[in-house]
Design a protein around this motif. Structure first.
Motif, PDB file in Angstrom:
ATOM      1  N   GLU A   1       0.842  -1.199   0.000  1.00  0.00           N
ATOM      2  CA  GLU A   1       0.000   0.000   0.000  1.00  0.00           C
ATOM      3  C   GLU A   1       0.875   1.246   0.000  1.00  0.00           C
ATOM      4  O   GLU A   1       1.590   1.496   0.964  1.00  0.00           O
ATOM      5  CB  GLU A   1      -0.922  -0.011   1.216  1.00  0.00           C
ATOM      6  N   THR A   2       0.831   1.983  -1.092  1.00  0.00           N
ATOM      7  CA  THR A   2       1.649   3.200  -1.208  1.00  0.00           C
ATOM      8  C   THR A   2       0.800   4.455  -1.352  1.00  0.00           C
ATOM      9  O   THR A   2       1.334   5.525  -1.631  1.00  0.00           O
ATOM     10  CB  THR A   2       2.606   3.100  -2.413  1.00  0.00           C
ATOM     11  N   THR A   3      -0.485   4.336  -1.152  1.00  0.00           N
ATOM     12  CA  THR A   3      -1.375   5.488  -1.334  1.00  0.00           C
ATOM     13  C   THR A   3      -1.020   6.624  -0.387  1.00  0.00           C
ATOM     14  O   THR A   3      -0.949   7.780  -0.790  1.00  0.00           O
ATOM     15  CB  THR A   3      -2.837   5.058  -1.119  1.00  0.00           C
ATOM     16  N   GLU A   4      -0.770   6.282   0.851  1.00  0.00           N
ATOM     17  CA  GLU A   4      -0.448   7.307   1.848  1.00  0.00           C
ATOM     18  C   GLU A   4       0.871   8.008   1.502  1.00  0.00           C
ATOM     19  O   GLU A   4       0.961   9.240   1.528  1.00  0.00           O
ATOM     20  CB  GLU A   4      -0.363   6.658   3.223  1.00  0.00           C
ATOM     21  N   LEU A   5       1.877   7.230   1.173  1.00  0.00           N
ATOM     22  CA  LEU A   5       3.170   7.789   0.801  1.00  0.00           C
ATOM     23  C   LEU A   5       3.051   8.666  -0.437  1.00  0.00           C
ATOM     24  O   LEU A   5       3.624   9.758  -0.501  1.00  0.00           O
ATOM     25  CB  LEU A   5       4.175   6.656   0.561  1.00  0.00           C
ATOM     26  N   SER A   6       2.278   8.214  -1.410  1.00  0.00           N
ATOM     27  CA  SER A   6       2.073   9.008  -2.624  1.00  0.00           C
ATOM     28  C   SER A   6       1.349  10.312  -2.325  1.00  0.00           C
ATOM     29  O   SER A   6       1.652  11.352  -2.915  1.00  0.00           O
ATOM     30  CB  SER A   6       1.284   8.193  -3.660  1.00  0.00           C
ATOM     31  N   GLY A   7       0.411  10.266  -1.408  1.00  0.00           N
ATOM     32  CA  GLY A   7      -0.301  11.487  -1.009  1.00  0.00           C
ATOM     33  C   GLY A   7       0.632  12.496  -0.357  1.00  0.00           C
ATOM     34  O   GLY A   7       0.560  13.698  -0.633  1.00  0.00           O
ATOM     35  N   PHE A   8       1.526  12.008   0.487  1.00  0.00           N
ATOM     36  CA  PHE A   8       2.503  12.895   1.122  1.00  0.00           C
ATOM     37  C   PHE A   8       3.447  13.489   0.079  1.00  0.00           C
ATOM     38  O   PHE A   8       3.798  14.671   0.141  1.00  0.00           O
ATOM     39  CB  PHE A   8       3.292  12.154   2.192  1.00  0.00           C
TER      40      PHE A   8
ATOM     41  N   SER B   1       0.943   9.212  11.040  1.00  0.00           N
ATOM     42  CA  SER B   1      -0.098   9.040  10.031  1.00  0.00           C
ATOM     43  C   SER B   1      -0.914   7.792  10.362  1.00  0.00           C
ATOM     44  O   SER B   1      -0.392   6.839  10.951  1.00  0.00           O
ATOM     45  CB  SER B   1       0.527   8.933   8.642  1.00  0.00           C
TER      46      SER B   1
ATOM     47  N   GLY C   1      -2.052   5.444   8.507  1.00  0.00           N
ATOM     48  CA  GLY C   1      -1.889   4.284   7.637  1.00  0.00           C
ATOM     49  C   GLY C   1      -0.958   3.227   8.194  1.00  0.00           C
ATOM     50  O   GLY C   1      -0.496   3.299   9.335  1.00  0.00           O
TER      51      GLY C   1
ATOM     52  N   LEU D   1       3.815  12.762  11.095  1.00  0.00           N
ATOM     53  CA  LEU D   1       3.136  13.732  10.229  1.00  0.00           C
ATOM     54  C   LEU D   1       3.904  15.031  10.039  1.00  0.00           C
ATOM     55  O   LEU D   1       3.683  15.748   9.072  1.00  0.00           O
ATOM     56  CB  LEU D   1       1.737  14.026  10.777  1.00  0.00           C
TER      57      LEU D   1
END
Length: 169
Positions: A42-49, A119, A121, A127
């Motif tokens: 899951e890389t959604t959180e990292l991509s959002g940052f 975060s 996730g 954060l």
């Protein structure tokens, strides 16, 4: 000397923004390859940052180089001092807004650091790390607007008037 240092800072932020965009591509590719190999990544959180960092770090570079969308109808209606006064008024409003946003984001980042917030996730990233990029990008944008206002005050043409990217034409 200030202009040269400021433009190096804008360029650094522009490159950093590009690096964060590249990081999004790498994270997405990693996720695709891992899923093909039967792993759930899951890389959604990292991509959002990375997206937040890229967006805010690119603000000043894009502004100074004329890449932001601007409406030049009102200044074109007038000439000389009135047009320059309107440009200065716009810069003053921009300085107030970005300065306030940078100040508040810095306070928020310091508070997040002090409380040790993570975060939500799976990666549990502190954060304050992505928030620092946002606060720094806003502060550099404020510096950029101040610098451009100084050019206008001295009677010179602002850098954003000469768009280096001809795709907007």
């Amino acid at each position: 000397m200030f202009r040269a240092m400021a433009h190096k800072l804008y360029l650094f932020c522009g490159y950093a923004a590009g690096a964060f965009l590249a990081a999004i591509a790498v994270a997405t590719l990693w996720q695709i390859v891992a899923r093909q190999m039967g792993q759930a990544v899951e890389t959604t959180e990292l991509s959002g940052f990375c997206l937040a960092a890229s967006t805010f770090l690119a603000l000043a570079y894009t502004f100074v180089n004329g890449g932001h969308v601007r409406v030049g109808v009102v200044p074109q209606l007038f000439s000389g001092r009135i047009s320059r006064g309107f440009e200065l008024w716009c810069c003053a409003v921009g300085i107030l807004i970005t300065g306030y946003a940078a100040y508040q984001m810095t306070l928020f980042t310091l508070e997040t650091y002090r409380f040790g917030e993570l975060s939500p996730g799976m990666m549990a990233i502190p954060l304050w790390i992505p928030q620092s990029a946002v606060a720094f990008g806003l502060a550099v944008m404020c510096i950029g607007i101040i610098e451009q206002a100084g050019l206008i005050l001295s009677g010179r043409t602002a850098d954003y008037e000469t768009n280096i990217d001809s795709t907007a034409e």
